[in-house]
Design a protein around this motif. Structure first.
Motif, PDB file in Angstrom:
ATOM      1  N   ALA A 266      31.654  22.450   9.666  1.00 28.12           N
ATOM      2  CA  ALA A 266      32.034  23.345   8.558  1.00 28.12           C
ATOM      3  C   ALA A 266      32.549  24.684   9.103  1.00 28.12           C
ATOM      4  N   VAL A 267      31.922  25.167  10.163  1.00 27.89           N
ATOM      5  CA  VAL A 267      32.376  26.421  10.788  1.00 27.89           C
ATOM      6  C   VAL A 267      33.838  26.275  11.213  1.00 27.89           C
ATOM      7  N   ASP A 268      34.165  25.146  11.827  1.00 27.95           N
ATOM      8  CA  ASP A 268      35.556  24.928  12.260  1.00 27.95           C
ATOM      9  C   ASP A 268      36.505  24.883  11.062  1.00 27.95           C
ATOM     10  N   GLN A 269      36.032  24.245   9.989  1.00 20.72           N
ATOM     11  CA  GLN A 269      36.859  24.192   8.780  1.00 20.72           C
ATOM     12  C   GLN A 269      37.155  25.600   8.253  1.00 20.72           C
ATOM     13  N   MET A 270      36.150  26.449   8.336  1.00 24.46           N
ATOM     14  CA  MET A 270      36.330  27.822   7.831  1.00 24.46           C
ATOM     15  C   MET A 270      37.189  28.634   8.797  1.00 24.46           C
ATOM     16  N   ALA A 271      36.956  28.428  10.110  1.00 22.05           N
ATOM     17  CA  ALA A 271      37.717  29.189  11.104  1.00 22.05           C
ATOM     18  C   ALA A 271      39.205  28.870  10.986  1.00 22.05           C
ATOM     19  N   CYS A 272      39.534  27.602  10.751  1.00 22.08           N
ATOM     20  CA  CYS A 272      40.967  27.287  10.694  1.00 22.08           C
ATOM     21  C   CYS A 272      41.600  27.834   9.423  1.00 22.08           C
ATOM     22  N   ARG A 273      40.786  28.254   8.485  1.00 23.07           N
ATOM     23  CA  ARG A 273      41.321  28.930   7.295  1.00 23.07           C
ATOM     24  C   ARG A 273      41.329  30.453   7.491  1.00 23.07           C
ATOM     25  N   GLY A 274      40.876  30.896   8.666  1.00 21.20           N
ATOM     26  CA  GLY A 274      40.952  32.329   8.969  1.00 21.20           C
ATOM     27  C   GLY A 274      39.667  33.094   8.719  1.00 21.20           C
TER      28      GLY A 274
END
Ligand SMILES: Cc1cc2nc3c(=O)[nH]c(=O)nc-3n(C[C@H](O)[C@H](O)[C@H](O)COP(=O)(O)O)c2cc1C
Length: 321
Positions: A76-84
Motif C-alpha cells: 500500500a505504501v508503494d501504491q501511495m508513493a507512486c501517486r506522489g
C-alpha cells in the motif's frame, strides 16, 4: 500551532476535502478515511479515486491504511508513493466490530508482539523507500494500563508522527478523553506527538494547552465537520456566517453530485454532515428535520436553502462529539 483534519469514513471524502481546503485554508494535512488493504493487494475503485492526485490538487493528503500485515502495508505504501504521497498513516484506532475481530484497527492493539513484529518488518522495508510512516492510535482496548506497553513499542521505531486519540476501543467515541493516560504519552514519547479528541471550541483548545502546554499539533474531526471554520476561529479569526457556510455546503454538494453520479449516492453523505453541522443552528430543529426528510435533490436543496435563509448560527454553540 498546526491543525490536522481527522479522517472520517463516509464524511471526509475527496469532494469534501477539496471544498474545505479552498474555503477554509489553515489545515496543514488532511487524512483520508482508511483504505482497507487486504491480502489480494487490490484497492476498490472508490479508494483509488479518493487518493488520486488529480482529486486532491492543492491538498496535502496523508492516505490512511488499515491492515495488520507488513507486506500488504508496504504494498500500500508503494501504491501511495507512486501517486506522489510522501507520508502514509497506519490506522490503529478503528473500533468497529468487523475491523476489530479481524485484528485490525484497534484490534491490532490486542496483540502487542505481533504489532512489534509488524513495525520491525515495515521499518526494514522503508529503508529502501522514500516514505514516512505516521500512526493513529487509541490508548488501548479494555484498560488504560495497556498504554504503557504500547508506548514502549512506539518508542522503538522512527514513526514520523504519533497521533493519539485517548480513548479505549471499548469507549468507541463516548465519554471523556482519558487525559491522565494521555499525559503518559505527553511526558514520555520522544517523537512528534499529536493530540486528537473532542476539540470543538476555543475553550476546549485552551484547556488542552493549559494542561499540555508544549502541544504543537492537534487533529480535529467532528468539531471541524460541525464548524468547518473551526481552525480559523481557533486561530483568533472570524466566526462563520450563514452565507459562507451555505457557499461551502453548496460546493460540497455539487462536487459530490458530480463525483458520485447523482443524489441517490450523495443523500446519505450530505445528511451525515447535517448530523454535525445542525448543532450550529440551535432553535432550527424544524428546518433541520426537513433536510433529514428530503427524498429528492429538489426537496433537499429547498430545505437547506430555507435553513440558511432563516436559521441563525449561534457563535457559542458547542457541537456534539
Ligand atoms: C463517522 C466517523 C468516521 C471515522 N472514520 C475514521 C477513519 O476512517 N479512520 C480513522 O483513523 N479514524 C476515523 N474516525 C475517528 C476520527 O478520525 C477521530 O479520531 C475521532 O472522531 C475523535 O476525534 P474528534 O473528537 O476530533 O472527532 C472516525 C470517526 C467518526 C465519528
Amino acid at each position: 500551532m498546526e491543525f490536522l483534519f481527522a479522517p472520517m469514513e463516509g464524511v471526509t471524502d475527496y469532494s469534501y476535502r477539496l471544498a474545505h481546503s479552498r474555503f477554509f485554508p489553515g489545515v496543514s494535512r488532511y487524512y483520508s478515511p482508511f483504505i482497507a488493504a487486504n491480502q489480494t493487494c487490490s484497492m476498490k475503485t472508490r479508494e483509488k479515486e479518493d487518493v488520486a492526485p488529480e482529486h486532491n490538487s492543492g491538498v496535502v493528503l496523508v492516505p490512511q491504511i488499515l491492515t495488520n500485515n507488513a507486506d500488504v502495508f508496504l504494498w500500500a505504501v508503494d501504491q501511495m508513493a507512486c501517486r506522489g504521497w510522501k507520508r502514509v498513516n497506519l490506522n490503529l484506532g478503528c473500533p468497529s466490530a468487523t475491523v476489530f475481530t479481524h485484528g485490525k484497527g484497534a484490534g491490532f492493539l490486542t496483540d502487542i508482539s505481533r504489532l512489534d513484529f509488524f513495525f520491525e518488518r515495515v521499518f526494514d522495508g522503508l529503508a529502501s523507500r522514500d516514505v514516512e510512516i505516521s500512526v493513529k492510535t487509541r490508548i488501548g482496548v479494555e484498560d488504560p494500563e495497556e498504554a504503557g506497553e504500547l508506548l514502549r513499542i512506539f518508542q522503538r521505531y522512527p514513526i514520523a508522527e504519533l497521533i493519539v486519540h485517548p480513548r479505549l476501543r471499548k469507549d468507541f467515541y463516548l465519554g471523556e478523553p482519558d487525559l491522565d493516560t494521555y499525559q503518559l504519552f505527553y511526558e514520555e514519547y520522544r517523537g512528534s506527538l499529536v493530540y486528537n479528541g473532542d476539540i470543538r471550541t476555543p475553550s476546549d483548545l485552551r484547556a488542552l494547552l493549559r494542561r499540555f502546554p508544549d502541544t504543537k499539533t492537534v487533529m480535529i474531526g467532528r468539531g471541524l465537520i460541525a464548524n468547518p471554520a473551526l481552525v480559523r476561529v481557533l486561530q483568533g479569526g472570524e466566526e462563520i456566517g450563514n452565507g459562507e457556510l451555505q457557499a461551502f455546503h453548496d460546493e460540497v454538494l455539487e462536487r459530490r453530485l458530480a463525483a458520485l453520479q447523482g443524489f441517490q449516492n450523495t443523500e446519505g453523505k450530505m445528511k451525515e454532515l447535517w448530523y454535525y453541522m445542525g448543532d450550529l443552528f440551535p432553535g432550527s430543529e424544524r428546518e433541520l428535520k426537513r433536510i433529514k426528510k428530503a427524498h429528492s435533490l429538489e426537496e433537499y436543496r429547498a430545505a437547506a436553502a430555507k435553513l440558511f435563509r432563516e436559521g441563525r448560527i449561534s457563535a457559542g454553540a458547542v457541537p456534539r462529539t
